[in-house]
Design a protein around this motif. Structure first.
Motif, PDB file in Angstrom:
ATOM      1  N   GLY A 182      -8.858 -19.640   0.233  1.00 50.38           N
ATOM      2  CA  GLY A 182      -7.610 -20.083  -0.369  1.00 50.38           C
ATOM      3  C   GLY A 182      -7.311 -19.567  -1.756  1.00 50.38           C
ATOM      4  N   LEU A 183      -7.948 -18.479  -2.182  1.00 54.25           N
ATOM      5  CA  LEU A 183      -7.719 -17.969  -3.541  1.00 54.25           C
ATOM      6  C   LEU A 183      -6.879 -16.693  -3.570  1.00 54.25           C
ATOM      7  CD1 LEU A 183     -11.159 -18.654  -5.291  1.00 54.25           C
ATOM      8  CD2 LEU A 183      -9.127 -20.110  -5.132  1.00 54.25           C
ATOM      9  N   GLY A 184      -6.375 -16.236  -2.412  1.00 58.61           N
ATOM     10  CA  GLY A 184      -5.400 -15.154  -2.429  1.00 58.61           C
ATOM     11  C   GLY A 184      -5.822 -13.837  -1.815  1.00 58.61           C
ATOM     12  N   LYS A 185      -6.970 -13.784  -1.140  1.00 62.05           N
ATOM     13  CA  LYS A 185      -7.413 -12.513  -0.547  1.00 62.05           C
ATOM     14  C   LYS A 185      -6.423 -12.020   0.511  1.00 62.05           C
ATOM     15  CE  LYS A 185     -11.316 -14.187   0.958  1.00 62.05           C
ATOM     16  NZ  LYS A 185     -11.156 -15.587   0.518  1.00 62.05           N
ATOM     17  N   THR A 186      -6.065 -12.903   1.444  1.00 63.22           N
ATOM     18  CA  THR A 186      -5.137 -12.526   2.507  1.00 63.22           C
ATOM     19  C   THR A 186      -3.784 -12.124   1.929  1.00 63.22           C
ATOM     20  OG1 THR A 186      -6.217 -13.919   4.156  1.00 63.22           O
ATOM     21  CG2 THR A 186      -3.903 -13.382   4.543  1.00 63.22           C
ATOM     22  N   HIS A 187      -3.343 -12.838   0.900  1.00 59.89           N
ATOM     23  CA  HIS A 187      -2.068 -12.519   0.245  1.00 59.89           C
ATOM     24  C   HIS A 187      -2.102 -11.082  -0.287  1.00 59.89           C
ATOM     25  CE1 HIS A 187       1.476 -14.321  -2.177  1.00 59.89           C
ATOM     26  NE2 HIS A 187       1.629 -13.014  -2.070  1.00 59.89           N
ATOM     27  N   LEU A 188      -3.187 -10.718  -0.953  1.00 58.50           N
ATOM     28  CA  LEU A 188      -3.271  -9.374  -1.532  1.00 58.50           C
ATOM     29  C   LEU A 188      -3.311  -8.297  -0.452  1.00 58.50           C
ATOM     30  CD1 LEU A 188      -5.703  -9.727  -4.576  1.00 58.50           C
ATOM     31  CD2 LEU A 188      -3.228  -9.374  -4.603  1.00 58.50           C
ATOM     32  N   LEU A 189      -4.038  -8.522   0.633  1.00 53.53           N
ATOM     33  CA  LEU A 189      -4.095  -7.522   1.700  1.00 53.53           C
ATOM     34  C   LEU A 189      -2.725  -7.331   2.342  1.00 53.53           C
ATOM     35  CD1 LEU A 189      -7.140  -7.592   1.268  1.00 53.53           C
ATOM     36  CD2 LEU A 189      -7.437  -7.650   3.748  1.00 53.53           C
ATOM     37  N   ASN A 190      -2.019  -8.420   2.580  1.00 55.05           N
ATOM     38  CA  ASN A 190      -0.660  -8.312   3.102  1.00 55.05           C
ATOM     39  C   ASN A 190       0.236  -7.570   2.116  1.00 55.05           C
ATOM     40  OD1 ASN A 190       0.425 -10.309   5.638  1.00 55.05           O
ATOM     41  ND2 ASN A 190      -1.673 -10.611   4.941  1.00 55.05           N
ATOM     42  N   ALA A 191       0.125  -7.901   0.840  1.00 59.39           N
ATOM     43  CA  ALA A 191       0.973  -7.265  -0.178  1.00 59.39           C
ATOM     44  C   ALA A 191       0.715  -5.760  -0.253  1.00 59.39           C
ATOM     45  CB  ALA A 191       0.722  -7.920  -1.535  1.00 59.39           C
ATOM     46  N   ILE A 192      -0.549  -5.359  -0.161  1.00 58.97           N
ATOM     47  CA  ILE A 192      -0.878  -3.934  -0.157  1.00 58.97           C
ATOM     48  C   ILE A 192      -0.191  -3.242   1.016  1.00 58.97           C
ATOM     49  CG2 ILE A 192      -2.726  -2.250   0.193  1.00 58.97           C
ATOM     50  CD1 ILE A 192      -4.602  -4.219  -1.290  1.00 58.97           C
ATOM     51  N   ALA A 193      -0.284  -3.866   2.195  1.00 53.03           N
ATOM     52  CA  ALA A 193       0.314  -3.256   3.389  1.00 53.03           C
ATOM     53  C   ALA A 193       1.815  -3.089   3.233  1.00 53.03           C
ATOM     54  CB  ALA A 193      -0.003  -4.114   4.611  1.00 53.03           C
ATOM     55  N   TRP A 194       2.494  -4.144   2.772  1.00 53.19           N
ATOM     56  CA  TRP A 194       3.954  -4.060   2.617  1.00 53.19           C
ATOM     57  C   TRP A 194       4.341  -2.999   1.589  1.00 53.19           C
ATOM     58  CZ3 TRP A 194       6.390  -5.683   6.469  1.00 53.19           C
ATOM     59  CH2 TRP A 194       6.097  -6.892   7.112  1.00 53.19           C
ATOM     60  N   ALA A 195       3.647  -2.995   0.433  1.00 49.87           N
ATOM     61  CA  ALA A 195       4.020  -2.054  -0.630  1.00 49.87           C
ATOM     62  C   ALA A 195       3.701  -0.610  -0.244  1.00 49.87           C
ATOM     63  CB  ALA A 195       3.293  -2.431  -1.927  1.00 49.87           C
ATOM     64  N   ALA A 196       2.558  -0.392   0.394  1.00 45.18           N
ATOM     65  CA  ALA A 196       2.164   0.972   0.755  1.00 45.18           C
ATOM     66  C   ALA A 196       3.073   1.571   1.814  1.00 45.18           C
ATOM     67  CB  ALA A 196       0.715   0.981   1.246  1.00 45.18           C
ATOM     68  N   GLY A 197       3.606   0.729   2.693  1.00 46.63           N
ATOM     69  CA  GLY A 197       4.444   1.248   3.770  1.00 46.63           C
ATOM     70  C   GLY A 197       5.924   1.194   3.507  1.00 46.63           C
ATOM     71  N   ALA A 198       6.317   0.716   2.320  1.00 43.91           N
ATOM     72  CA  ALA A 198       7.741   0.500   2.058  1.00 43.91           C
ATOM     73  C   ALA A 198       8.542   1.796   2.041  1.00 43.91           C
ATOM     74  CB  ALA A 198       7.912  -0.235   0.727  1.00 43.91           C
ATOM     75  N   SER A 199       7.958   2.885   1.548  1.00 45.37           N
ATOM     76  CA  SER A 199       8.730   4.114   1.356  1.00 45.37           C
ATOM     77  C   SER A 199       8.553   5.133   2.480  1.00 45.37           C
ATOM     78  CB  SER A 199       8.323   4.772   0.029  1.00 45.37           C
ATOM     79  OG  SER A 199       6.939   5.075   0.032  1.00 45.37           O
ATOM     80  N   ASP A 200       7.606   4.875   3.390  1.00 44.44           N
ATOM     81  CA  ASP A 200       7.336   5.866   4.431  1.00 44.44           C
ATOM     82  C   ASP A 200       6.944   5.151   5.719  1.00 44.44           C
ATOM     83  OD1 ASP A 200       6.612   7.942   6.046  1.00 44.44           O
ATOM     84  OD2 ASP A 200       5.088   8.779   4.706  1.00 44.44           O
ATOM     85  N   THR A 201       7.868   5.082   6.660  1.00 46.10           N
ATOM     86  CA  THR A 201       7.617   4.357   7.901  1.00 46.10           C
ATOM     87  C   THR A 201       6.673   5.096   8.840  1.00 46.10           C
ATOM     88  OG1 THR A 201       9.556   5.355   8.947  1.00 46.10           O
ATOM     89  CG2 THR A 201       9.881   3.252   7.799  1.00 46.10           C
ATOM     90  N   SER A 202       6.349   6.343   8.535  1.00 42.05           N
ATOM     91  CA  SER A 202       5.442   7.100   9.405  1.00 42.05           C
ATOM     92  C   SER A 202       3.977   6.861   9.066  1.00 42.05           C
ATOM     93  CB  SER A 202       5.742   8.600   9.302  1.00 42.05           C
ATOM     94  OG  SER A 202       5.402   9.093   8.003  1.00 42.05           O
ATOM     95  N   ARG A 203       3.721   6.223   7.953  1.00 33.48           N
ATOM     96  CA  ARG A 203       2.336   5.954   7.550  1.00 33.48           C
ATOM     97  C   ARG A 203       1.688   4.996   8.538  1.00 33.48           C
ATOM     98  NH1 ARG A 203      -0.632   8.390   4.504  1.00 33.48           N
ATOM     99  NH2 ARG A 203      -1.402   6.678   3.243  1.00 33.48           N
ATOM    100  N   ASN A 204       0.451   5.296   8.918  1.00 36.97           N
ATOM    101  CA  ASN A 204      -0.279   4.467   9.878  1.00 36.97           C
ATOM    102  C   ASN A 204      -1.110   3.439   9.105  1.00 36.97           C
ATOM    103  OD1 ASN A 204      -1.329   3.429  12.185  1.00 36.97           O
ATOM    104  ND2 ASN A 204      -2.450   5.266  12.802  1.00 36.97           N
ATOM    105  N   ILE A 205      -0.489   2.311   8.802  1.00 33.78           N
ATOM    106  CA  ILE A 205      -1.103   1.260   8.004  1.00 33.78           C
ATOM    107  C   ILE A 205      -1.413   0.086   8.917  1.00 33.78           C
ATOM    108  CG2 ILE A 205      -0.774  -0.322   6.071  1.00 33.78           C
ATOM    109  CD1 ILE A 205       1.269   1.759   4.974  1.00 33.78           C
TER     110      ILE A 205
END
Length: 478
Positions: A182-205
């Motif tokens: 409950g200290l935010g690990k899952t939140h950060l992993l989700n946030a990384i995925a959203w931010a990394a894939g925001a500009s390029d939909t072809s990235r395999n994330i």
């Protein structure tokens, strides 16, 4: 969703919480969401197929009763799995057969067939024979993450990883984030995925929970398509693995191979777990060494300032949704000082106060908080016991190696301590039976239930055993 529907569902959730109790609600209903109401049908969604199947099998009538108490017109429920953070009205329910166009979750690849590239973020609905990652939560982004001293380093690294991945580069590799629940690990992993894939939909994330990773691996072996599964993993550009502590057996070995291949191929890997890499005993030394050799970040327990910031942000979000709702500063301060367990409890505290306000019309005051948050406040008085702590104490007390407690050994000198450890896990933690089973070497929940009942029976007959277990409880709660 219309405002009246939203409020009816919020009140129905409050009724459901009372009907099943806080522990059951937190385990099975915390991520149950209302998508829409069409005539007499309420469409609900959950993030995983397992959760969908379990609720369908065990709690459908209770949910319908809670809903009908607020809206008598509701006669039917339809529960689907959110795909990529979204539920589509046409999706088949988790237990139904789905067509290729509307399958709620991808099925296993057919024997001899290479799986389609699995995107957790973007793209058209996956074919029925495609592999994919676990569903992402659209609310878990960098914008909704509240930072403070306890997590600022982890947040900074997560943003760097996301930025580098978005530009087809690799930064620290692998990155391993660990903390208690409950200290935010899952939140950060989700946030990384959203931010990394925001500009390029072809990235395999791909974001995968350990459970989902094991599901894919086991079904691939079952259908004789393990090579296709491995090939799919090796085509990933950014792999995020959550709840690493639940990875068991041959799936853990396969993860080790995948980790080495991706890193050698300059592909980014981010892993999260509830303990440091050196404590992941289900992994072999080589894999633990590889994780430890990357960037390892520990997230600390929240201090008062961070708890207050989280409560304030969640309260502001709630006030923006519900006209007339107010959270006085005194209530913000009371909640942040009284609920000290973890971030999910802080979110839950705000949600409960909103539900109580919407259900009864009573304004949000310290008095309402005292009534509504009793169990969360009591949690402050009792230190949280972890399964890892139980394993260490029982191992030391009975002079049984921890590895034996997790093994398949059936000798009496191992079985009884193992059963006692499972009993303590059920009695002293909020973990569900399936979760406890996974932590004890990947055992079935029925094995845990048998152990609990066996120890309860023995305690009723053996006063010495009862005293022994009470001693263990005091040692764990100190």
């Amino acid at each position: 969703m219309a405002g009246t529907e939203d409020q009816a569902w919020l009140r129905a959730r409050a009724r459901l919480r009372v009907a099943v109790g806080e522990d059951v609600f937190a385990s099975w209903f915390a991520r149950l969401e209302l998508e829409e109401i069409i005539e007499d049908l309420a469409h609900l969604s959950v993030p995983t197929r397992f959760l969908c199947s379990w609720i369908q099998s065990n709690y459908l009538e209770k949910i319908l009763a809670a809903f009908q108490a607020e809206n008598a017109a509701i006669q039917r429920l339809h529960i689907t799995v959110r795909v990529n953070g979204q539920a589509r009205p046409r999706l088949a329910a988790c237990g139904e057969e789905a067509s290729e166009a509307d399958a709620p979750l991808p099925a296993e690849p057919r024997s001899g067939e290479a799986p389609a590239t699995g995107l957790s973020l973007h793209g058209q609905p996956l074919r029925a024979d495609a592999l994919s990652g676990s569903a992402l939560d659209r609310k878990l982004t960098f914008d909704t993450f509240v930072s403070g001293t306890a997590n600022e380093m982890a947040l900074g690294v997560a943003k760097q990883v996301a930025s580098a991945a978005a530009n087809n580069a690799v930064t620290f590799n692998p990155v391993y984030i660990h903390s208690s629940v409950g200290l935010g690990k899952t939140h950060l992993l989700n946030a990384i995925a959203w931010a990394a894939g925001a500009s390029d939909t072809s990235r395999n994330i791909v974001y995968l929970t350990a459970d989902h990773f094991m599901y894919h691996f086991i079904t691939a072996v079952k259908h004789q398509s393990a090579l296709a599964f491995k090939e799919w993993l090796r085509r990933i550009d950014l792999l995020l693995i959550d709840d690493m502590q639940f990875l068991q057996g041959k799936s853990a070995t396969e993860f080790g191979h995948t980790l080495s291949t991706l890193i050698s191929g300059t592909k980014q890997v981010v892993v999260a777990g509830d303990s440091a890499p050196r404590d992941l005993e289900m992994l072999d030394d080589r894999v633990r060494s590889r994780l430890s050799g990357g960037l390892v970040i520990a997230m600390a327990t929240f201090d008062i300032d961070l708890r207050r910031a989280i409560v304030q942000k969640r309260a502001d979000q709630a006030c923006a949704r519900f006209t007339g709702l107010q959270f006085p500063p005194a209530v913000i301060d009371y909640v942040s000082r009284s609920v000290v367990s973890h971030g999910r409890d802080l979110d839950g505290a705000v949600n409960r106060l909103v539900a109580a306000n919407q259900l009864t019309g009573e304004p949000v005051t310290i008095g309402l908080a005292e009534k509504t948050l009793q169990d969360l406040i009591r949690a402050r008085e009792t230190p949280r016991v972890r399964i890892e702590d139980i394993l260490k104490i029982v191992s030391r007390h009975f002079k049984v190696p921890r590895t034996d407690l997790l093994s398949s050994r059936r000798s009496r000198d191992v079985v009884r301590p193992r059963q006692i450890a499972m009993y303590l896990a059920k009695a002293l933690t909020s973990r569900s039976l399936p979760e406890i089973g996974r932590r004890f070497g990947g055992r079935d929940h029925t094995t845990v239930l048998h152990s609990v009942r066996k120890i309860e029976q023995l305690m009723s007959q053996d006063g010495e055993l009862t005293q022994d277990i009470e001693l263990l409880k005091r040692m764990l709660e100190e």
